[in-house]
Design a protein around this motif. Structure first.
Motif, PDB file in Angstrom:
ATOM      1  N   GLY A  92      -5.869   0.138  23.735  1.00  0.00           N
ATOM      2  CA  GLY A  92      -5.148   1.382  23.518  1.00  0.00           C
ATOM      3  C   GLY A  92      -6.117   2.510  23.190  1.00  0.00           C
ATOM      4  N   LYS A  93      -5.769   3.731  23.585  1.00  0.00           N
ATOM      5  CA  LYS A  93      -6.682   4.853  23.364  1.00  0.00           C
ATOM      6  C   LYS A  93      -5.970   6.184  23.552  1.00  0.00           C
ATOM      7  CE  LYS A  93      -8.297   5.115  28.158  1.00  0.00           C
ATOM      8  NZ  LYS A  93      -9.471   5.135  29.051  1.00  0.00           N
ATOM      9  N   LEU A  94      -6.660   7.245  23.158  1.00  0.00           N
ATOM     10  CA  LEU A  94      -6.239   8.602  23.448  1.00  0.00           C
ATOM     11  C   LEU A  94      -6.827   8.980  24.797  1.00  0.00           C
ATOM     12  CD1 LEU A  94      -4.911  11.307  22.497  1.00  0.00           C
ATOM     13  CD2 LEU A  94      -7.145  11.906  21.522  1.00  0.00           C
ATOM     14  N   SER A  95      -5.967   9.124  25.808  1.00  0.00           N
ATOM     15  CA  SER A  95      -6.477   9.432  27.139  1.00  0.00           C
ATOM     16  C   SER A  95      -6.760  10.914  27.311  1.00  0.00           C
ATOM     17  CB  SER A  95      -5.486   8.970  28.212  1.00  0.00           C
ATOM     18  OG  SER A  95      -4.254   9.663  28.094  1.00  0.00           O
ATOM     19  N   GLY A  96      -6.132  11.771  26.509  1.00  0.00           N
ATOM     20  CA  GLY A  96      -6.371  13.199  26.601  1.00  0.00           C
ATOM     21  C   GLY A  96      -5.208  13.990  26.068  1.00  0.00           C
ATOM     22  N   THR A  97      -5.147  15.250  26.441  1.00  0.00           N
ATOM     23  CA  THR A  97      -4.090  16.150  25.994  1.00  0.00           C
ATOM     24  C   THR A  97      -3.649  17.029  27.152  1.00  0.00           C
ATOM     25  OG1 THR A  97      -3.574  18.049  24.558  1.00  0.00           O
ATOM     26  CG2 THR A  97      -5.893  17.732  25.123  1.00  0.00           C
ATOM     27  N   SER A  98      -2.369  17.371  27.169  1.00  0.00           N
ATOM     28  CA  SER A  98      -1.872  18.285  28.191  1.00  0.00           C
ATOM     29  C   SER A  98      -2.396  19.697  27.984  1.00  0.00           C
ATOM     30  CB  SER A  98      -0.341  18.297  28.196  1.00  0.00           C
ATOM     31  OG  SER A  98       0.160  18.785  26.959  1.00  0.00           O
ATOM     32  N   ASN A  99      -2.785  20.039  26.757  1.00  0.00           N
ATOM     33  CA  ASN A  99      -3.219  21.388  26.431  1.00  0.00           C
ATOM     34  C   ASN A  99      -4.683  21.578  26.837  1.00  0.00           C
ATOM     35  OD1 ASN A  99      -4.460  23.533  24.528  1.00  0.00           O
ATOM     36  ND2 ASN A  99      -2.258  23.859  24.331  1.00  0.00           N
TER      37      ASN A  99
ATOM     38  N   ASP B  80     -13.463  18.354  24.019  1.00  0.00           N
ATOM     39  CA  ASP B  80     -14.031  17.690  25.194  1.00  0.00           C
ATOM     40  C   ASP B  80     -13.246  16.433  25.555  1.00  0.00           C
ATOM     41  OD1 ASP B  80     -15.657  17.391  27.376  1.00  0.00           O
ATOM     42  OD2 ASP B  80     -17.281  16.394  26.290  1.00  0.00           O
ATOM     43  N   LEU B  81     -11.967  16.634  25.763  1.00  0.00           N
ATOM     44  CA  LEU B  81     -11.073  15.568  26.196  1.00  0.00           C
ATOM     45  C   LEU B  81     -10.629  15.826  27.632  1.00  0.00           C
ATOM     46  CD1 LEU B  81      -8.760  15.455  23.043  1.00  0.00           C
ATOM     47  CD2 LEU B  81     -10.579  13.834  23.583  1.00  0.00           C
ATOM     48  N   ALA B  82     -10.052  14.810  28.245  1.00  0.00           N
ATOM     49  CA  ALA B  82      -9.493  14.992  29.582  1.00  0.00           C
ATOM     50  C   ALA B  82      -8.194  15.779  29.489  1.00  0.00           C
ATOM     51  CB  ALA B  82      -9.237  13.638  30.233  1.00  0.00           C
ATOM     52  N   PRO B  83      -8.043  16.870  30.248  1.00  0.00           N
ATOM     53  CA  PRO B  83      -6.732  17.523  30.331  1.00  0.00           C
ATOM     54  C   PRO B  83      -5.810  16.682  31.211  1.00  0.00           C
ATOM     55  CG  PRO B  83      -8.371  18.739  31.610  1.00  0.00           C
ATOM     56  CD  PRO B  83      -9.082  17.582  30.997  1.00  0.00           C
ATOM     57  N   ILE B  84      -4.566  16.487  30.741  1.00  0.00           N
ATOM     58  CA  ILE B  84      -3.632  15.569  31.390  1.00  0.00           C
ATOM     59  C   ILE B  84      -2.414  16.338  31.897  1.00  0.00           C
ATOM     60  CG2 ILE B  84      -2.184  13.527  31.082  1.00  0.00           C
ATOM     61  CD1 ILE B  84      -5.130  12.892  30.778  1.00  0.00           C
ATOM     62  N   GLY B  85      -2.025  16.085  33.145  1.00  0.00           N
ATOM     63  CA  GLY B  85      -0.810  16.692  33.661  1.00  0.00           C
ATOM     64  C   GLY B  85      -0.828  16.773  35.173  1.00  0.00           C
ATOM     65  N   THR B  86       0.357  16.841  35.746  1.00  0.00           N
ATOM     66  CA  THR B  86       0.457  16.929  37.207  1.00  0.00           C
ATOM     67  C   THR B  86       1.519  17.951  37.609  1.00  0.00           C
ATOM     68  OG1 THR B  86       1.969  15.017  37.216  1.00  0.00           O
ATOM     69  CG2 THR B  86      -0.356  14.569  37.599  1.00  0.00           C
ATOM     70  N   ILE B  87       2.787  17.542  37.573  1.00  0.00           N
ATOM     71  CA  ILE B  87       3.887  18.319  38.149  1.00  0.00           C
ATOM     72  C   ILE B  87       5.000  18.485  37.111  1.00  0.00           C
ATOM     73  CG2 ILE B  87       5.593  18.396  40.030  1.00  0.00           C
ATOM     74  CD1 ILE B  87       3.756  16.212  41.395  1.00  0.00           C
ATOM     75  N   ALA B  88       5.638  19.639  37.100  1.00  0.00           N
ATOM     76  CA  ALA B  88       6.834  19.856  36.282  1.00  0.00           C
ATOM     77  C   ALA B  88       8.042  20.043  37.183  1.00  0.00           C
ATOM     78  CB  ALA B  88       6.646  21.071  35.374  1.00  0.00           C
ATOM     79  N   HIS B  89       9.217  20.006  36.571  1.00  0.00           N
ATOM     80  CA  HIS B  89      10.462  20.100  37.336  1.00  0.00           C
ATOM     81  C   HIS B  89      10.540  21.366  38.179  1.00  0.00           C
ATOM     82  CE1 HIS B  89      11.618  17.451  33.879  1.00  0.00           C
ATOM     83  NE2 HIS B  89      12.117  16.739  34.879  1.00  0.00           N
ATOM     84  N   GLU B  90       9.962  22.470  37.678  1.00  0.00           N
ATOM     85  CA  GLU B  90      10.174  23.742  38.359  1.00  0.00           C
ATOM     86  C   GLU B  90       9.664  23.743  39.792  1.00  0.00           C
ATOM     87  OE1 GLU B  90       7.406  27.214  37.690  1.00  0.00           O
ATOM     88  OE2 GLU B  90       7.090  26.148  35.811  1.00  0.00           O
ATOM     89  N   LEU B  91       8.597  22.987  40.090  1.00  0.00           N
ATOM     90  CA  LEU B  91       8.074  22.984  41.452  1.00  0.00           C
ATOM     91  C   LEU B  91       9.088  22.372  42.413  1.00  0.00           C
ATOM     92  CD1 LEU B  91       5.600  23.753  43.130  1.00  0.00           C
ATOM     93  CD2 LEU B  91       4.767  21.418  42.827  1.00  0.00           C
ATOM     94  N   ILE B  92       9.698  21.263  42.015  1.00  0.00           N
ATOM     95  CA  ILE B  92      10.698  20.609  42.864  1.00  0.00           C
ATOM     96  C   ILE B  92      11.964  21.447  42.929  1.00  0.00           C
ATOM     97  CG2 ILE B  92      11.906  18.426  43.292  1.00  0.00           C
ATOM     98  CD1 ILE B  92       9.771  17.194  41.283  1.00  0.00           C
TER      99      ILE B  92
END
Length: 454
Positions: free
Chosen positions: A218-225, A233-245
């Motif tokens: 288990g780990k902290l993979s990153g933050t959406s912010n 110096d973390l990985a930014p996390i995120g892809t798609i939100a509802h608004e695009l669809i």
């Protein structure tokens, strides 16, 4: 030379103080829909009362957004951590400016209540309008501003005592159970300072657990912010939100809209690094119909994000979908992100392990807005220190959203797997439900009713 005075409470200080999926979608919109106009609207779901003083603070903070610029160090971070963004987009972002005077309209709507001290109560009407490419970045900072203004000017009976340890203990519980955690708390955080304390607590717990290299991984993979990702110096996390669809469907038709979104996304991000599909824009049934209709495409996606409805019913449906398209569920992932706390994460981790499917967790409000009512708030030199507060009633976060309302004057709707989360013009919602055959039963059961393997 005297030190510069600290910025007023609730002012956003970085253009990157936003969730990554806003940037990833902004580039997609820039490529595909550069001339499309949209409107977003604010909904205060719980009807929480605001004050005129809070409104004035919100107005000032919104005005301040026009001063934000992408800084050289921020661009260098995006170049290093987000290689899927081309130079052309980073050039665009470097020149980008928010223009709230033109693009954001917010009014105070008094409800007729006034306290003896003159405090005037009411609500907000808030609308964002303009080019999609330009207005897409407002949602996250505006929600952060409203939340911080509320807890600075209206509900002030709380303090930061124990917040670091609270985040640390939650991180330890999750990591030791093998949970992969992403921090998702930007939009409904109590304050920027609270968000920062939480990040430090989660990082400390991650270090204590060996950064995912010990025990169950288990780990902290990153933050959406993206701002906090840069700061720590973390990985930014995120892809798609509802608004695009939602936008694609309103512009080009609802049937097959999830599949068209996936096709477009693969052209924008061909390396597959952002290949987590959002499943519940119009309930999960239409999504899975599109998903399995193209097995080769489905196999290329790394996983699915579950954001409404019953997550335990979603697990076998997701597993079946991967099996239908010839993918190994154990090598795919379900990202759970709906109203999670530690207890729910641990339950879902166990259920996912038993089903033989990968999982990770995007936890938001329970991390960045987990506070208790304190009659006499304590002022601290080092914010967040001390033992976790266990007494007092929960100091509740605001229940609010800012959603895409229309695109090129066409209404946009979202039909969630949880009926209370449906948004949009009521007549448009009814028509879209009819198109998908959803009017005769509750949407929450759609994942379970998707159908047996054939």
């Amino acid at each position: 030379m005297a030190n510069a005075s600290p910025p007023p409470e609730c002012y956003i200080q970085s253009l990157l103080d936003v969730d990554l999926y806003k940037l990833s979608m902004q580039y997609a919109v820039l490529e595909k829909y550069p001339h499309v106009n949209v409107k977003y609207r604010f909904t205060n779901r719980s009807g929480t009362k605001f004050t005129r003083t809070m409104y004035d603070a919100v107005l000032a903070a919104i005005k301040h957004l026009e001063t934000l610029r992408l800084q050289p160090a921020e661009r260098a971070f995006l170049e290093r951590r987000c290689p899927y963004f081309p130079k052309s987009y980073l050039d665009y972002l470097s020149d980008f400016r928010l223009r709230p005077d033109e693009q954001v309209k917010v009014d105070f709507v008094p409800n007729g209540e006034k306290d003896a001290d003159g405090t005037e109560w009411g609500g907000f009407d808030l609308e964002i309008h303009g080019l999609w490419t330009e207005t897409i970045l407002y949602e996250v900072p505006l929600m952060s501003i409203i939340s911080e203004a509320y807890f600075t000017h209206v509900d002030t009976k709380w303090d930061y005592v124990g917040q670091f340890e609270n985040a640390r203990q939650k991180g330890l519980a999750l990591y030791r159970a093998g949970c992969i955690l992403s921090e998702f708390g930007s939009r409904r955080r109590r304050t920027y300072k609270a968000h920062d304390i939480v990040m430090r607590g989660l990082i400390k717990a991650n270090e204590e657990c060996g950064n995912g290299k010990e025990g169950k991984g288990g780990k902290l993979s990153g933050t959406s912010n993206v701002h906090f990702a840069q700061k720590y110096d973390l990985a930014p996390i995120g892809t798609i939100a509802h608004e695009l669809i939602m936008g694609i469907a309103a512009l080009e038709g609802y049937e097959g809209s999830n599949g068209r979104m996936m096709d477009m996304w693969e052209k924008i991000y061909p390396d597959g690094s952002l290949g987590i599909a959002l499943t519940d824009t119009f309930t999960t049934k239409p999504f899975f119909d599109d998903f399995v209709s193209n097995p080769e495409r489905a196999r290329r996606w790394k996983g699915l994000r579950q954001d409404s409805g019953d997550p335990f019913k979603f697990i076998p449906v997701a597993k079946e979908a991967f099996q239908r398209v010839g993918a190994d569920p154990s090598k795919k992932i379900v990202v759970f992100s709906d109203s999670l706390d530690v207890k729910r994460c641990l339950e879902l981790k166990k259920a996912s392990d038993e089903a033989g499917i990968g999982c990770s967790f995007g936890v938001g409000t329970d991390l960045t807005n987990d506070f208790r009512h304190v009659e006499q708030p304590e002022q601290q030199e080092h914010l967040g220190d001390g033992p976790i507060r266990t007494e007092g009633a929960k100091s509740k976060a605001l229940n609010m959203v800012i959603k895409l309302y229309s695109i090129n004057d066409q209404f946009c709707v979202k039909i969630s797997d949880e009926l209370t989360k449906n948004t949009g013009d009521p007549e448009a919602v009814r028509l879209v439900k009819r198109r998908f055959g959803l009017e005769d039963h509750g949407a929450e059961s759609d994942a379970a009713k998707w159908g047996p393997t054939v």
